[in-house]
Design an enzyme around this catalytic site. Structure first.
Site: not given
Ligand code: GH3
Ligand code: MG
Ligand code: MG
Length: 307
Positions: A181, A188, A193, A197, A212-213, A223, A243
């Protein structure tokens, strides 16, 4: 029954038990614990052999949670019944005071007896809750499913890729894709948070509907998701990946009246003979890095022929 529901049920039970000090027989306590052990072993049976049937695994996982919840409710009901008995004892003692001269020492003795019953029950109830909570923890740790999104977890990925790479040769083409992501930390920070989620669940639901299955979805890290696509060539893999990327970026998630736009970046690679789980993932990761470098919300690949 979702994890959060279960947790709040357990918390609620704990609070109720503390409030309504109650009696809990040894037998029914053991019964609860044995039931929970059964639930854990159900979960442990969701192993590599059953990895092909995600629906089966998900069902077994959910059912095991339901079993815990049902048992918790039953145990709580029993507790309530015992508490009623204690209340009766209390009432009887008070009633005995009517029409007779109050014998203070013997009344005190009776109340002391009730008091000691009550504190024993609090101790027992606490033990039950501690074990119950521990069983839920074990349930999650021993499972091959991610508790939040209900897709396979990293542990399942390791064993799945381990099996694939151990084969001398694969009879069909296999592609592995990592989805990450974009800017999830910012999302977040901006929306909280819980919204984060919900996005993770939203994306896995979207993936389930699109794939697909025979395709496998794993939550690789916070993430990050790994998707294994079986029996398709690189062109088809690219079409599917693009897609997914487009679907995610064009869908808006409404959270507390705010709409959130999410994008993902992807990196894909084709399985090569001699690959280990590490080499396969490292190549997909390298491709993912290219997507991030080139502006995110896109797919990159890492293949021998440059495709
Ligand atoms: P990039 O586009 O480079 O991937 O940046 P990014 O912000 O997505 O990547 P980064 O690794 O800096 O941060 C990942 C974030 O994902 C930090 C952490 O708080 C969040 N995260 C990880 N696991 C979970 C989760 O289970 N729930 C939630 N809400 N956030 C999560
Ligand atoms: Mg990321
Ligand atoms: Mg990451």
């Amino acid at each position: 029954m979702e994890k959060d529901d279960l947790k709040s049920l357990v918390t609620q039970m704990y609070e109720d038990l503390l409030q309504n000090i109650n009696s809990q027989t040894e037998a029914s306590k053991e019964e609860v614990i044995n039931y929970l052990k059964d639930a854990v072993s159900t979960i442990e049976k969701i192993n590599e052999e059953e990895i092909d049937s995600i629906e089966h695994a998900r069902l077994a996982f959910t059912n095991a949670y339901k079993v815990i919840a049902d048992k918790s409710i039953t145990s709580y009901k029993e507790t309530n019944a015992h508490f009623e008995k204690l209340t009766q004892m209390h009432e009887e003692t008070v009633n005995q005071c009517e029409n007779v001269l109050i014998d203070l020492p013997s009344i005190k003795e009776k109340f002391d007896e009730i008091q000691s019953h009550m504190s024993n029950e609090v101790t027992r109830a606490n033990e039950v809750i501690t074990k119950l909570t521990q069983q839920v923890k074990e349930l999650e740790e021993n499972s091959n499913l991610d508790a939040l999104t209900k897709v396979f977890n990293r542990r399942a990925l390791n064993s799945y890729l381990g099996n694939i790479c151990a084969k001398k040769e694969l009879k069909h083409e296999l592609h592995l894709m990592i989805l990450d992501i974009d800017d999830f930390k910012r999302i977040n920070d901006e929306f909280g948070h819980i919204a984060g989620d919900k996005i993770l669940i939203f994306i896995t639901n979207l993936l389930r509907k699109t794939l697909r299955d025979g395709d496998k979805i794993f939550r690789y890290g916070g993430e990050e998701f790994v998707i294994v696509l079986n029996r398709i060539d690189t062109e088809a893999c690219k079409i599917i990946a693009n897609r997914i990327i487009k679907l995610i970026s064009s869908n808006q998630l409404i959270y507390r009246t705010k709409s959130i736009n999410v994008t993902v970046s992807a990196g894909a690679t084709k399985f090569r003979s001699g690959d280990t789980p590490d080499t396969l993932i490292a190549r997909a990761d390298k491709a993912l890095y290219k997507s991030k470098q080139n502006g995110k919300n896109q797919l990159s690949t890492e293949n021998e022929d440059g495709n």
